[in-house]
Enzyme design. Structure first.
Site, mmCIF file in Angstrom:
data_model
loop_
_atom_site.group_PDB
_atom_site.id
_atom_site.type_symbol
_atom_site.label_atom_id
_atom_site.label_comp_id
_atom_site.label_asym_id
_atom_site.label_seq_id
_atom_site.Cartn_x
_atom_site.Cartn_y
_atom_site.Cartn_z
ATOM 1 N N ALA A 65 25.432 36.065 47.612
ATOM 2 C CA ALA A 65 24.559 35.754 48.748
ATOM 3 C C ALA A 65 23.337 35.015 48.215
ATOM 4 O O ALA A 65 22.936 35.204 47.062
ATOM 5 C CB ALA A 65 24.138 37.046 49.437
ATOM 6 N N GLY A 108 28.431 38.531 46.574
ATOM 7 C CA GLY A 108 29.149 38.095 47.771
ATOM 8 C C GLY A 108 30.284 37.126 47.462
ATOM 9 O O GLY A 108 31.237 37.021 48.238
ATOM 10 N N GLU A 111 33.090 39.329 46.614
ATOM 11 C CA GLU A 111 33.478 39.997 47.874
ATOM 12 C C GLU A 111 34.237 39.032 48.789
ATOM 13 O O GLU A 111 35.193 39.418 49.463
ATOM 14 C CB GLU A 111 32.223 40.543 48.557
ATOM 15 N N GLU A 131 24.650 43.038 42.054
ATOM 16 C CA GLU A 131 23.572 43.358 43.010
ATOM 17 C C GLU A 131 22.565 44.351 42.454
ATOM 18 O O GLU A 131 21.372 44.286 42.760
ATOM 19 C CB GLU A 131 24.164 43.901 44.329
#
Ligand SMILES: CC(C)(O)CC(=O)SCCNC(=O)CCNC(=O)[C@H](O)C(C)(C)COP(=O)(O)OP(=O)(O)OC[C@H]1O[C@@H](n2cnc3c(N)ncnc32)[C@H](O)[C@@H]1OP(=O)(O)O
Length: 257
Positions: A65, A108, A111, A131
């Site tokens: 992200a 992300g 993911e 993260e």
């Protein structure tokens, strides 16, 4: 359709979606994710498309992200706005999706690859959920899908230390379907997608649905679900064609009916 952060094209029955923010290592901001959801929904409805390949650039599938976008968000923004809620839509695409991963697939990005059905990795791929190094935890399924894919021991190691694993470790762990030389990545992914797209559409979608059901259901429920889908395929013209072609020793001509 043209997008600011994606390139999309159809190659026969395969749709190719390329994340296109290479200078930011394809960091996933809200524009990328909205455009990705839009493009995938479009290909989902397009009857000429049987499978989708999602890729990034040589250095990064996606480095997670967008930290610059996330930095200013406070708890109330995140909670009331249900930050990243809509991003899960990508996992509900019904057609098979192949992630072709070169370079970093972090946070992300990892993911997103795990929301796809098959991960084909270049020898250069690196996976991780870093993260924790930013003071947060995975928020797009990393703690759940990674654990189901590679088991608690390795998932805990990655999520708690934030370390990366290379393609070989990711394959051994069961995250990656195949590793290919970097120069073969796109050919292998597109060939695999074309192969899938040439099979009867209903059987392909049901196969994906059945495998995914195994993550949600008990064994007996999953087996019953699988058997019902299996039974239903005997109502299709493609089952008649596929079995007749085998017996007549010829190539089947599927009609997606
Ligand atoms: C989805 C959730 C909820 O799970 C949350 C997340 O995904 S949080 C994000 C998790 N990802 C990371 O923590 C990875 C961050 N990136 C890195 O650690 C490094 O960039 C690297 C190891 C992937 C690559 O390092 P290096 O080769 O040294 O390149 P850089 O100079 O660091 O990066 C180049 C360029 O890209 C920008 N960049 C990289 N990642 C991100 C990101 N996640 N968000 C925003 N921008 C990112 C980086 O800032 C550089 O740009 P400039 O600052 O030079 O303009």
């Amino acid at each position: 359709m043209s997008y600011e952060t994606l390139l999309t094209e159809s190659r026969g029955a395969v749709a190719l979606v390329t994340l296109n923010r290479p200078k930011a290592l394809n960091a996933l901001n809200s524009t990328v994710m909205a455009e990705l959801a839009d493009a995938l929904a479009g290909f989902g409805k397009d009857e000429t498309v049987g499978a989708i390949v999602l890729t990034g650039c040589e250095k990064a599938f996606a480095a997670g992200a967008d930290i610059k976008e996330m930095q200013g968000i406070d708890f109330v923004d995140a909670y009331l706005g249900d930050f990243i809620f809509g991003w899960e839509a990508i996992a509900s695409v019904r057609k098979p999706m192949i992630a072709a991963v070169s370079g970093f697939a972090l946070g992300g990005g990892c993911e997103l690859a795990m929301m796809c059905d098959v991960i084909i990795a270049s020898e250069t791929a690196k996976f991780g959920q870093p993260e924790i190094t930013l003071g947060v935890i995975p928020g797009m399924g990393g703690s759940q899908r990674l654990t189901r894919a590679i088991g608690k021991a390795k998932a805990m190691d990655l999520v708690l230390t934030g370390r990366m694993m290379d393609a070989a470790e990711a394959e051994r762990a069961g995250l990656v379907s195949r590793i290919v030389p970097a120069e073969r990545l796109m050919d292998e992914a597109l060939e695999a997608a074309a192969k899938i797209a040439a099979f009867p559409r209903a059987a392909v979608l049901m196969a994906k649905e059945a495998v995914n059901r195994s993550f949600e259901a008990t064994l007996s429920e999953g087996l019953r679900f699988e058997r019902r889908l299996f039974h239903s395929l005997f109502a299709t013209a493609d089952q008649k064609e596929g079995m007749a072609a085998f017996i007549e020793k010829r190539k089947p001509e599927f009609s997606n009916r």
